[in-house]
Design an enzyme around this catalytic site. Structure first.
Site: not given
Length: 302
Positions: A16, A207, A209, A240
């Site tokens: 990721d 998870h 951000h 992002c």
């Protein structure tokens, strides 16, 4: 609910974290990153993905990476595999866990993969069956669980619906992912409470951000909801894509600094992770996006 005494960190930087990098990262650097993370004590490393190189060119060397890493006994090496072709690659590469991913937002599902949530999850059925038949772990990730770049708010019931479908597929672990980082603690608490009424909290992961600087607060809210698995990316790697210039994954160093400061056991060596974060950031020619990592590195250098 009492805060967990022990937490598992799933280190996602090799997959990721690196997948959106414009310049191709050499295979040997990816291999060294995974090896260093294994040695630092992570129980679970998300290593690569077996998706079309047309869509994710950075992960085109997934098979080579998996063939070259030094596997640490007891460590789970996960790969993303959204279809049977991906599963075949994952199986051949000796993955321990296969990750499938669907959205909790209908708008996101339609915009990204031109089908409904239900259709997207139905496509995973043969993959899930094959994963289970091969005796591997299956993990399901629910993206846009706390907000969507197209529809805005996402109802907790939509997240629960995807979680239920993942359970039916046989998922061992289910990730609640704040893909665009818009979640705040109160919303996170509501979503986690709803999901854990259907899924055992021991199988739910957060998870988060850090797009809006809320990730650590959201992890704290999740800890209070009994969640003991978190995803993080060394040096905060992974921007992002839906918020220009915004940070993506929460930095592992920051998460470890907070958890260790709370007396929560992770089994991970924070000093080693700080070094890894500085090393990979140096290779990418930019400063690490980890406040704790940079502060601890500066203290070491003083």
């Amino acid at each position: 609910m009492p805060t967990p005494a022990k937490v598992k960190i799933v280190e996602v930087s090799p997959r990721d974290g690196l997948q959106n990098e414009k310049q191709f990262i050499p295979t040997d650097i990816k291999v060294e990153l995974i090896n260093r993370l294994s040695q630092a004590g992570f129980q679970n490393v998300e290593a690569t993905s077996f998706v079309s190189p047309k869509w994710v060119p950075q992960m085109a060397d997934g098979a080579e990476v998996m063939a070259a890493i030094q596997r640490k006994p007891g460590t789970i090496y996960s790969v993303l595999a959204p279809n049977m072709r991906g599963f075949d690659g994952a199986l051949a590469a000796g993955a321990d866990e296969v990750v499938i991913f669907g959205a909790a937002s209908e708008a996101f599902s339609q915009k990204n993969i031109n089908c409904s949530i239900a259709e997207s999850i139905a496509r995973f059925e043969p993959v899930a069956e094959a994963v289970k038949a091969a005796g591997l772990r299956l993990r399901g990730s629910i993206s846009c669980a706390l907000g969507c770049p197209y529809q805005g708010e996402v109802d907790p019931s939509a997240v629960v619906d995807v979680a239920r479908r993942y359970l039916e597929l046989g998922c061992d672990e289910i990730d609640v992912a704040d893909t665009i980082g818009v979640g705040t603690p109160a919303r996170v608490e509501r979503v986690m409470k709803a999901v854990t009424e259907v899924v055992d909290p021991a199988r739910v992961a957060g998870h988060f951000h850090d797009t809006y600087g809320q990730a650590l607060a959201n992890i704290l809210a999740s800890l209070q909801a009994g969640i003991s698995i978190y995803h993080a990316s060394v040096a905060g790697l992974g921007g992002c894509p839906y918020a220009k210039g915004a940070t993506g994954n929460v930095a592992t160093e920051d998460v470890l600094y907070m958890l260790h400061g709370m007396g929560i056991e992770t089994g991970v060596d924070l000093d080693a992770v700080v070094d890894i974060g500085q090393w990979i950031s140096g290779h990418l020619d930019r400063k690490a996006a980890s406040r704790a990592g940079n502060a601890l590195a500066a203290r070491k250098a003083a």
